[in-house]
Design a protein around this motif. Structure first.
Motif, mmCIF file in Angstrom:
data_model
loop_
_atom_site.group_PDB
_atom_site.id
_atom_site.type_symbol
_atom_site.label_atom_id
_atom_site.label_comp_id
_atom_site.label_asym_id
_atom_site.label_seq_id
_atom_site.Cartn_x
_atom_site.Cartn_y
_atom_site.Cartn_z
ATOM 1 N N LEU A 61 0.819 -1.208 0.000
ATOM 2 C CA LEU A 61 0.000 0.000 0.000
ATOM 3 C C LEU A 61 0.853 1.259 0.000
ATOM 4 C CD1 LEU A 61 -2.871 -0.980 2.463
ATOM 5 C CD2 LEU A 61 -3.039 -0.664 -0.015
ATOM 6 N N THR A 62 2.023 1.186 0.614
ATOM 7 C CA THR A 62 2.899 2.353 0.634
ATOM 8 C C THR A 62 3.609 2.552 -0.697
ATOM 9 O OG1 THR A 62 4.790 1.090 1.492
ATOM 10 C CG2 THR A 62 3.289 2.079 3.108
ATOM 11 N N ARG A 63 3.547 1.554 -1.590
ATOM 12 C CA ARG A 63 4.264 1.627 -2.858
ATOM 13 C C ARG A 63 3.347 1.712 -4.070
ATOM 14 N NH1 ARG A 63 9.534 -0.629 -2.378
ATOM 15 N NH2 ARG A 63 9.404 -1.627 -4.413
ATOM 16 N N THR A 64 2.094 1.328 -3.916
ATOM 17 C CA THR A 64 1.192 1.281 -5.061
ATOM 18 C C THR A 64 -0.028 2.164 -4.839
ATOM 19 O OG1 THR A 64 0.055 -0.667 -4.167
ATOM 20 C CG2 THR A 64 1.891 -1.060 -5.671
ATOM 21 N N ASP A 65 -0.639 2.540 -5.941
ATOM 22 C CA ASP A 65 -1.867 3.323 -5.897
ATOM 23 C C ASP A 65 -3.026 2.402 -5.542
ATOM 24 O OD1 ASP A 65 -3.621 5.639 -6.537
ATOM 25 O OD2 ASP A 65 -4.254 4.337 -8.178
ATOM 26 N N LEU A 67 -6.176 2.544 -5.992
ATOM 27 C CA LEU A 67 -7.248 2.370 -6.972
ATOM 28 C C LEU A 67 -6.805 1.538 -8.167
ATOM 29 C CD1 LEU A 67 -10.079 2.989 -8.039
ATOM 30 C CD2 LEU A 67 -9.170 5.127 -8.991
ATOM 31 N N THR A 68 -5.686 1.893 -8.774
ATOM 32 C CA THR A 68 -5.281 1.269 -10.037
ATOM 33 C C THR A 68 -4.276 0.138 -9.872
ATOM 34 O OG1 THR A 68 -3.496 2.876 -10.347
ATOM 35 C CG2 THR A 68 -5.665 3.446 -11.233
ATOM 36 N N GLY A 69 -3.586 0.090 -8.739
ATOM 37 C CA GLY A 69 -2.594 -0.952 -8.528
ATOM 38 C C GLY A 69 -1.226 -0.656 -9.115
ATOM 39 N N VAL A 70 -1.085 0.445 -9.855
ATOM 40 C CA VAL A 70 0.237 0.812 -10.370
ATOM 41 C C VAL A 70 1.003 1.533 -9.267
ATOM 42 C CG1 VAL A 70 -0.692 0.995 -12.703
ATOM 43 C CG2 VAL A 70 -0.522 3.055 -11.291
ATOM 44 N N TRP A 71 2.262 1.827 -9.504
ATOM 45 C CA TRP A 71 3.058 2.510 -8.491
ATOM 46 C C TRP A 71 2.455 3.866 -8.147
ATOM 47 C CZ3 TRP A 71 8.693 1.508 -10.558
ATOM 48 C CH2 TRP A 71 9.067 0.205 -10.205
ATOM 49 N N ASN A 72 2.564 4.231 -6.876
ATOM 50 C CA ASN A 72 2.148 5.575 -6.509
ATOM 51 C C ASN A 72 3.262 6.564 -6.853
ATOM 52 O OD1 ASN A 72 4.069 5.380 -4.430
ATOM 53 N ND2 ASN A 72 2.539 4.824 -2.903
ATOM 54 N N ARG A 73 2.985 7.825 -6.649
ATOM 55 C CA ARG A 73 3.933 8.858 -7.084
ATOM 56 C C ARG A 73 5.269 8.747 -6.351
ATOM 57 N NH1 ARG A 73 2.355 14.955 -8.767
ATOM 58 N NH2 ARG A 73 4.452 15.829 -8.983
ATOM 59 N N VAL A 119 -13.060 3.676 -15.480
ATOM 60 C CA VAL A 119 -12.342 4.173 -16.657
ATOM 61 C C VAL A 119 -10.858 4.321 -16.344
ATOM 62 C CG1 VAL A 119 -12.049 6.156 -18.198
ATOM 63 C CG2 VAL A 119 -14.349 5.317 -17.660
ATOM 64 N N LEU A 120 -10.562 4.875 -15.176
ATOM 65 C CA LEU A 120 -9.164 5.058 -14.779
ATOM 66 C C LEU A 120 -8.455 3.713 -14.658
ATOM 67 C CD1 LEU A 120 -7.454 7.573 -14.106
ATOM 68 C CD2 LEU A 120 -7.882 7.107 -11.703
ATOM 69 N N ASN A 121 -9.138 2.735 -14.081
ATOM 70 C CA ASN A 121 -8.572 1.390 -13.987
ATOM 71 C C ASN A 121 -8.359 0.786 -15.366
ATOM 72 O OD1 ASN A 121 -7.996 0.357 -11.326
ATOM 73 N ND2 ASN A 121 -10.159 0.625 -10.848
ATOM 74 N N GLY A 122 -9.321 1.001 -16.248
ATOM 75 C CA GLY A 122 -9.194 0.476 -17.604
ATOM 76 C C GLY A 122 -8.014 1.072 -18.341
ATOM 77 N N VAL A 123 -7.813 2.363 -18.189
ATOM 78 C CA VAL A 123 -6.665 3.018 -18.818
ATOM 79 C C VAL A 123 -5.364 2.464 -18.249
ATOM 80 C CG1 VAL A 123 -5.436 5.212 -19.056
ATOM 81 C CG2 VAL A 123 -7.907 5.121 -19.414
ATOM 82 N N ALA A 124 -5.312 2.281 -16.931
ATOM 83 C CA ALA A 124 -4.106 1.731 -16.305
ATOM 84 C C ALA A 124 -3.800 0.339 -16.843
ATOM 85 C CB ALA A 124 -4.274 1.693 -14.787
ATOM 86 N N ARG A 125 -4.827 -0.491 -17.003
ATOM 87 C CA ARG A 125 -4.617 -1.845 -17.531
ATOM 88 C C ARG A 125 -4.110 -1.800 -18.973
ATOM 89 N NH1 ARG A 125 -9.557 -2.800 -14.844
ATOM 90 N NH2 ARG A 125 -10.678 -2.642 -16.831
ATOM 91 N N GLY A 138 3.389 4.857 -13.187
ATOM 92 C CA GLY A 138 2.928 5.345 -11.897
ATOM 93 C C GLY A 138 1.768 6.308 -12.068
ATOM 94 N N ARG A 139 0.902 6.326 -11.075
ATOM 95 C CA ARG A 139 -0.184 7.312 -11.089
ATOM 96 C C ARG A 139 0.374 8.626 -10.568
ATOM 97 N NH1 ARG A 139 -6.109 7.024 -8.118
ATOM 98 N NH2 ARG A 139 -7.005 8.845 -9.163
ATOM 99 N N TRP A 140 0.216 9.667 -11.355
ATOM 100 C CA TRP A 140 0.843 10.945 -11.055
ATOM 101 C C TRP A 140 -0.085 11.859 -10.270
ATOM 102 C CZ3 TRP A 140 5.683 11.596 -10.869
ATOM 103 C CH2 TRP A 140 6.283 12.856 -10.935
ATOM 104 N N SER A 141 -1.352 11.891 -10.677
ATOM 105 C CA SER A 141 -2.355 12.697 -9.974
ATOM 106 C C SER A 141 -3.719 12.102 -10.288
ATOM 107 C CB SER A 141 -2.261 14.172 -10.393
ATOM 108 O OG SER A 141 -2.496 14.309 -11.779
ATOM 109 N N GLY A 142 -4.787 12.877 -10.121
ATOM 110 C CA GLY A 142 -6.134 12.344 -10.275
ATOM 111 C C GLY A 142 -6.355 11.518 -11.525
#
Length: 234
Positions: A61-65, A67-73, A119-125, A138-142
C-alpha cells in the motif's frame, strides 16, 4: 500363569491401583498438554503468517496506488531516481510520458465517480499491457499517469505515445462516449535533474491540451513550446 508380580495384600493392591490410576491420569494430562502445545504452535505459525501477510500488504500500500494498482507517485519517483543515475552513468537515453485523461472531471460528473474509477482502472490496464517489463508506470495525480522509459530516445517515446493514445481511443471504456488521452513526452538532457525532466513532459502535456487534446506532443529541449515537435490525432 505366574502371579508373583501381583500385590500380596489388599493394602498393596490398593496402592498399586492408585499408582496405576495416577499414571493413567498423568499420561492423559501429558497427551492433552502435548496436543495443546501443538495447537499453540500451529496458531503461532498461523499468526506469524498472518502478520507477515499484513506487513506485505501494508508495504504494498505504501508503494502502489490503491485504486489502479500501479506505483504511486512516491514509489515511481524513487525508481525514476535510480534509473536516472544508471542512465547518466552509462549514457543511456531515458524518456518519460505524462499521460492525462481528457475531460476526466466531466466523466466523473456525468457518469459518477464509480464509473470514473472504472475508466481510470481500464486506462491503467491498457497502459500496463502495452509496455515493457523494464518500463515503469505510476499514477501521477487524479487522472494522470507518468511512464518511465529506460533506453528510449524521444523519437521512440513519441511512437509509443501515439500507439497508446490510439489504443485507448479505440478501447470502448465508455459505452456511449469515446475516452481520449493527451500525452506529453520528454527525453533526458545532459546533466538534467529528474524534476526538470518531469516538468518538461508536463509542459508538453499542457500544450497538447491547449491545442485541442487527444494528441501527443514532444518537448525536445528548453526551447519555447511553439517551436517544439508535436503530433496531432488522426
Amino acid at each position: 500363569m505366574d502371579a508373583s508380580w501381583l500385590p500380596s495384600s489388599p493394602v498393596a493392591s490398593m496402592a498399586a491401583l492408585i499408582c496405576f490410576l495416577l499414571w493413567v491420569l498423568t499420561l492423559g494430562y501429558c497427551l492433552k498438554l502435548m496436543a495443546r502445545i501443538r495447537r499453540l504452535g500451529v496458531q503461532k505459525e498461523q499468526a506469524c503468517e498472518a502478520q507477515l501477510h499484513i506487513q506485505q500488504q501494508l508495504h504494498k500500500l505504501t508503494r502502489t496506488d490503491a485504486l489502479t494498482g500501479v506505483w504511486n507517485r512516491q514509489r515511481f519517483g524513487e525508481n525514476a531516481e535510480a534509473e536516472l543515475k544508471r542512465c547518466q552513468r552509462y549514457t543511456h537515453p531515458l524518456s518519460v510520458l505524462c499521460i492525462d485523461l481528457d475531460h476526466f472531471n466531466e466523466i466523473n460528473n456525468s457518469y459518477g465517480h464509480s464509473i470514473g474509477d472504472e475508466v481510470l482502472n481500464g486506462v491503467a490496464r491498457l497502459l500496463q499491457s502495452a509496455i515493457r517489463q523494464s518500463d515503469a508506470l505510476g499514477r501521477w495525480s487524479g487522472g494522470s499517469f507518468m511512464l518511465l522509459l529506460p533506453h528510449t530516445p524521444l523519437e521512440q517515446a513519441l511512437e509509443l505515445a501515439e500507439k497508446l493514445r490510439r489504443r485507448i481511443a479505440s478501447s470502448n471504456l465508455l459505452v456511449d462516449s469515446p475516452v481520449a488521452v493527451s500525452i506529453g513526452a520528454a527525453s533526458l538532457q545532459p546533466d538534467e535533474a529528474l524534476e526538470t525532466l518531469f516538468q518538461r513532459a508536463e509542459m508538453a502535456l499542457s500544450q497538447a491540451k491547449r491545442e485541442g487534446r487527444n494528441r501527443t506532443l514532444g518537448c525536445l529541449s528548453e526551447l519555447p513550446l511553439a517551436t517544439q515537435r508535436g503530433r496531432q490525432a488522426v
